[in-house]
Design a protein around this motif. Structure first.
Motif, PDB file in Angstrom:
ATOM      1  N   GLN A  92       0.818  -1.204   0.000  1.00  9.90           N
ATOM      2  CA  GLN A  92       0.000   0.000   0.000  1.00  9.90           C
ATOM      3  C   GLN A  92       0.857   1.260   0.000  1.00  9.90           C
ATOM      4  N   HIS A  93       0.275   2.299  -0.525  1.00  6.30           N
ATOM      5  CA  HIS A  93       0.837   3.642  -0.472  1.00  6.30           C
ATOM      6  C   HIS A  93      -0.320   4.522  -0.040  1.00  6.30           C
ATOM      7  N   LYS A  94      -0.199   5.078   1.161  1.00  2.00           N
ATOM      8  CA  LYS A  94      -1.319   5.857   1.671  1.00  2.00           C
ATOM      9  C   LYS A  94      -0.868   7.150   2.319  1.00  2.00           C
ATOM     10  N   ILE A  95      -1.779   8.092   2.324  1.00  2.00           N
ATOM     11  CA  ILE A  95      -1.620   9.371   3.000  1.00  2.00           C
ATOM     12  C   ILE A  95      -2.662   9.374   4.112  1.00  2.00           C
ATOM     13  N   GLU A  96      -2.191   9.543   5.349  1.00  2.00           N
ATOM     14  CA  GLU A  96      -3.093   9.520   6.506  1.00  2.00           C
ATOM     15  C   GLU A  96      -3.151  10.913   7.130  1.00  2.00           C
ATOM     16  N   PHE A  97      -4.365  11.371   7.390  1.00  2.00           N
ATOM     17  CA  PHE A  97      -4.628  12.679   7.977  1.00  2.00           C
ATOM     18  C   PHE A  97      -5.117  12.449   9.405  1.00  2.00           C
ATOM     19  N   TYR A  98      -4.362  12.933  10.393  1.00  2.00           N
ATOM     20  CA  TYR A  98      -4.657  12.713  11.806  1.00  2.00           C
ATOM     21  C   TYR A  98      -5.304  13.962  12.396  1.00  2.00           C
ATOM     22  N   PHE A  99      -6.563  13.815  12.813  1.00  2.00           N
ATOM     23  CA  PHE A  99      -7.347  14.918  13.356  1.00  2.00           C
ATOM     24  C   PHE A  99      -7.606  14.713  14.842  1.00  2.00           C
ATOM     25  N   LEU A 100      -7.562  15.804  15.611  1.00  2.00           N
ATOM     26  CA  LEU A 100      -8.125  15.748  16.948  1.00  2.00           C
ATOM     27  C   LEU A 100      -9.620  15.536  16.767  1.00  2.00           C
ATOM     28  N   ALA A 101     -10.237  14.797  17.650  1.00  2.00           N
ATOM     29  CA  ALA A 101     -11.679  14.561  17.561  1.00  2.00           C
ATOM     30  C   ALA A 101     -12.245  14.427  18.968  1.00  2.00           C
ATOM     31  N   GLU A 102     -13.475  14.862  19.132  1.00  2.00           N
ATOM     32  CA  GLU A 102     -14.163  14.742  20.415  1.00  2.00           C
ATOM     33  C   GLU A 102     -15.300  13.743  20.278  1.00  2.00           C
ATOM     34  N   LEU A 103     -15.505  12.970  21.327  1.00  2.00           N
ATOM     35  CA  LEU A 103     -16.648  12.058  21.346  1.00  2.00           C
ATOM     36  C   LEU A 103     -17.928  12.869  21.454  1.00  2.00           C
ATOM     37  N   LYS A 104     -18.868  12.564  20.588  1.00  2.00           N
ATOM     38  CA  LYS A 104     -20.174  13.220  20.585  1.00  2.00           C
ATOM     39  C   LYS A 104     -21.205  12.315  21.265  1.00  2.00           C
ATOM     40  N   SER A 105     -20.901  11.023  21.302  1.00  2.00           N
ATOM     41  CA  SER A 105     -21.767  10.045  21.947  1.00  2.00           C
ATOM     42  C   SER A 105     -20.896   9.088  22.754  1.00  2.00           C
ATOM     43  N   GLU A 106     -21.528   8.277  23.567  1.00  2.00           N
ATOM     44  CA  GLU A 106     -20.804   7.306  24.390  1.00  2.00           C
ATOM     45  C   GLU A 106     -20.184   6.227  23.512  1.00  2.00           C
ATOM     46  N   LEU A 107     -19.064   5.676  23.978  1.00  2.00           N
ATOM     47  CA  LEU A 107     -18.468   4.530  23.305  1.00  2.00           C
ATOM     48  C   LEU A 107     -19.412   3.340  23.439  1.00  2.00           C
ATOM     49  N   SER A 108     -19.494   2.539  22.412  1.00  2.00           N
ATOM     50  CA  SER A 108     -20.345   1.361  22.444  1.00  2.00           C
ATOM     51  C   SER A 108     -19.729   0.289  23.342  1.00  2.00           C
ATOM     52  N   ALA A 109     -20.459  -0.137  24.353  1.00  2.00           N
ATOM     53  CA  ALA A 109     -19.972  -1.194  25.251  1.00  2.00           C
ATOM     54  C   ALA A 109     -19.702  -2.470  24.471  1.00  2.00           C
ATOM     55  N   ASP A 110     -20.452  -2.704  23.401  1.00  2.00           N
ATOM     56  CA  ASP A 110     -20.271  -3.898  22.578  1.00  2.00           C
ATOM     57  C   ASP A 110     -18.911  -3.907  21.880  1.00  2.00           C
ATOM     58  N   TYR A 111     -18.317  -2.730  21.679  1.00  2.00           N
ATOM     59  CA  TYR A 111     -17.062  -2.618  20.951  1.00  2.00           C
ATOM     60  C   TYR A 111     -15.848  -2.662  21.866  1.00  2.00           C
ATOM     61  N   LEU A 112     -16.038  -2.443  23.169  1.00  2.00           N
ATOM     62  CA  LEU A 112     -14.901  -2.301  24.071  1.00  2.00           C
ATOM     63  C   LEU A 112     -13.999  -3.525  24.115  1.00  2.00           C
ATOM     64  N   ALA A 113     -14.568  -4.721  24.123  1.00  2.00           N
ATOM     65  CA  ALA A 113     -13.732  -5.929  24.231  1.00  2.00           C
ATOM     66  C   ALA A 113     -14.134  -6.995  23.227  1.00  2.00           C
ATOM     67  N   ALA A 114     -14.848  -6.603  22.193  1.00  2.00           N
ATOM     68  CA  ALA A 114     -15.344  -7.571  21.217  1.00  2.00           C
ATOM     69  C   ALA A 114     -14.240  -8.050  20.286  1.00  2.00           C
ATOM     70  N   ASP A 115     -14.387  -9.258  19.766  1.00  2.40           N
ATOM     71  CA  ASP A 115     -13.451  -9.806  18.785  1.00  2.40           C
ATOM     72  C   ASP A 115     -13.896  -9.436  17.377  1.00  2.40           C
ATOM     73  N   ASP A 116     -12.931  -9.066  16.537  1.00  3.14           N
ATOM     74  CA  ASP A 116     -13.196  -8.728  15.132  1.00  3.14           C
ATOM     75  C   ASP A 116     -14.380  -7.783  14.981  1.00  3.14           C
ATOM     76  N   VAL A 117     -14.266  -6.621  15.608  1.00  6.36           N
ATOM     77  CA  VAL A 117     -15.337  -5.637  15.629  1.00  6.36           C
ATOM     78  C   VAL A 117     -15.647  -5.105  14.236  1.00  6.36           C
ATOM     79  N   SER A 118     -14.677  -4.482  13.608  1.00  2.94           N
ATOM     80  CA  SER A 118     -14.897  -3.854  12.313  1.00  2.94           C
ATOM     81  C   SER A 118     -13.846  -4.334  11.322  1.00  2.94           C
TER      82      SER A 118
END
Length: 162
Positions: A92-118
């Motif tokens: 791969q050859h990629k350009i990555e843009f790193y932005f500060l970001a704020e949470l607008k909603s709560e983190l999904s509890a289902d994603y915190l320790a799940a296997d193969d989330v996304s």
């Protein structure tokens, strides 16, 4: 002509802070010998999508939460064939843009320790103290100095780094 596999791609990454902690995605590599490693939420830009739209969509997919993009912290270029993982994984050859970001909603509890989330190998997420990043197997490796980068508004282009 460039094949679909060898095209340049953009991606947007979220630096989500909570005081002196940053939100990381945890991965377990099953192909390249990396073991457990970490990265920031975010991913590939789709055609017709702005970078901030990419950031919002990718965070919804990877952490199950809405974010508000902030300022651009830095830009990283990565050419896979020039670094330690050349010949392993997807070229791969990629350009990555790193932005500060704020949470607008709560983190999904289902994603915190799940296997193969996304993404393949994604094994949940965790908050990590900025000072502790220096000891993590994190990519890009320059994120080990994220504590310094969030307080500086220069050097936003990192070039081709591993």
């Amino acid at each position: 002509m460039t094949s679909a596999e060898n095209r340049l791609e953009n991606s947007a990454k979220a630096v989500i802070l909570d005081g002196d902690r940053v939100l990381l995605l945890k991965y377990v590599d099953r192909k390249m010998g990396l073991g457990v490693w970490y990265s920031l939420p975010g991913g590939r830009q789709q055609y017709g999508e702005t970078l901030t739209e990419t950031l919002i969509r990718e965070c919804q997919e990877e952490i199950g939460a809405d974010v508000v993009p902030g300022r651009l912290l830095f830009v990283r270029e990565y050419i896979h064939a020039r670094h330690d993982l050349a010949g392993k994984g997807r070229d791969q050859h990629k350009i990555e843009f790193y932005f500060l970001a704020e949470l607008k909603s709560e983190l999904s509890a289902d994603y915190l320790a799940a296997d193969d989330v996304s993404d393949e190998g994604q094994q949940g997420m965790r908050w990590c103290n900025l000072a502790d990043l220096r000891q993590l197997n994190i990519f890009p490796t320059g994120l080990r100095k994220l504590e310094d980068a969030v307080n500086i508004s220069t050097d936003t282009y990192w070039g081709d780094t591993y």
